[in-house]
Design a protein around this motif. Structure first.
Motif: not given
Length: 330
Positions: A100-106
């Protein structure tokens, strides 16, 4: 230096040795055989690891599998990207899942001993990109005329994507995943992990299904419900037997669930795994150590379930038993 753990020739050797002992109905899942090995790039493009035998070795393995009727299931991870490289076909902005805060998820695993997440991680690929990547992948893969494929994480993982321009929830992700599985099943025998309900119409083999309950404090009994639903319709296994803390208990659970046996194995250089922070958990995978036990366990399960593979489980009972001490025990 790239170190081979199980080459394509090794797989043929393992099959020949086990078939001589009467174990011939074997499916091999090849993990880390493409694009750099265990820490591979995304399979938008396909290159077989030369230390394992390369392109020619893979072709020979497929030919041997067709002639001897053993399954070859290269495992491709379409849901995650372990590492990246120049011109690997993946655009981070276009293809990766965002928070939601525009970070790439891992995806990371929790280390209970260190009470922290492991440093190794894999970036999540948006399910909306599956079709695009599959078309590129299949152009390479279909050249070998393979009969089977393993897409492990498509059977167990669904990731929503909160990209501000093209957001997708988990239901959207399920739709994209089933479309991908449907295309795969039209051409190949499909192997997956976990076996979420939406994969059942498309999967031929499911690994690592639960063979008992969570065993939480208020759980009373463990009923093999999943096995009762699947048995006779799809092949399935529990967790890898050689990775269990109590092999005897897990073997009995496999029989109770009507499950096939599953092993994670390496044929050479197994000691190299202990040098890796990520893969040192595979400390019990040496084929030479497990060979005799594998044969013994297969004989036990085959005697119990060999003529029941296509039967349905229609009932399950708990029996009270009493051990009678005989002269040999005194």
């Amino acid at each position: 230096v790239d170190t081979p753990l199980t080459t394509f020739d090794d797989i043929e050797t393992i099959y020949n040795e086990l078939s001589e002992e009467g174990i011939s109905n074997i499916n091999f899942r090849l993990t880390g055989s493409y694009n750099g090995g265990l820490d591979n790039t995304y399979p938008a493009k396909l290159s077989w690891v030369k230390e394992l035998g390369g392109k020619s070795g893979f072709k020979d393995l497929l030919k041997s599998g067709n002639e001897n009727s053993f399954g070859v299931y290269p495992d491709f991870d379409f849901a995650y990207m372990k590492t990246s490289d120049w011109f690997d076909g993946v655009s981070e902005k276009r293809d990766l899942v965002k928070s939601i805060d525009d970070r790439y998820m891992s995806k990371r695993e929790y280390d209970a001993a260190m009470q922290s997440f492991e440093s190794d991680y894999a970036l999540a690929i948006s399910s909306s990109a599956y079709e695009y990547f599959y078309e590129k992948f299949d152009k390479d893969y279909s050249k070998y005329d393979p009969k089977a494929i393993s897409v492990s994480t498509l059977g167990s993982d669904l990731n929503s994507d909160f990209d501000s321009d093209k957001p997708y929830n988990r239901e959207d992700s399920k739709a994209f995943t089933t479309q991908m599985l449907e295309k795969l099943s039209e051409k190949y025998d499909v192997m997956v992990n976990g076996g979420n309900a939406y994969v059942l119409p498309y999967a031929d083999h499911i690994l690592d299904i639960p063979t008992e309950s969570s065993n939480y404090l208020r759980a009373s009994e463990s009923v093999p419900f999943v096995s009762m639903v699947l048995h006779g319709y799809v092949n399935y296994t529990g967790s890898a037997l050689n990775m269990q803390g109590d092999v005897q208990y897990s073997l009995l659970k496999a029989i109770e669930n009507g499950a096939n046996l599953y092993f994670v194995l390496s044929n050479q250089n197994t000691n190299a795994l202990k040098e890796s922070d990520t893969y040192n958990k595979y400390y019990s995978v040496g084929y030479d150590i497990w060979k005799d036990d594998m044969i013994k366990y297969y004989d036990i399960v085959n005697e119990a379930l060999g003529d029941l593979q296509t039967s349905r489980i229609v009932d399950h009972e708990f029996l009270d038993a009493l051990r009678v001490i005989d002269a040999e025990d005194t």
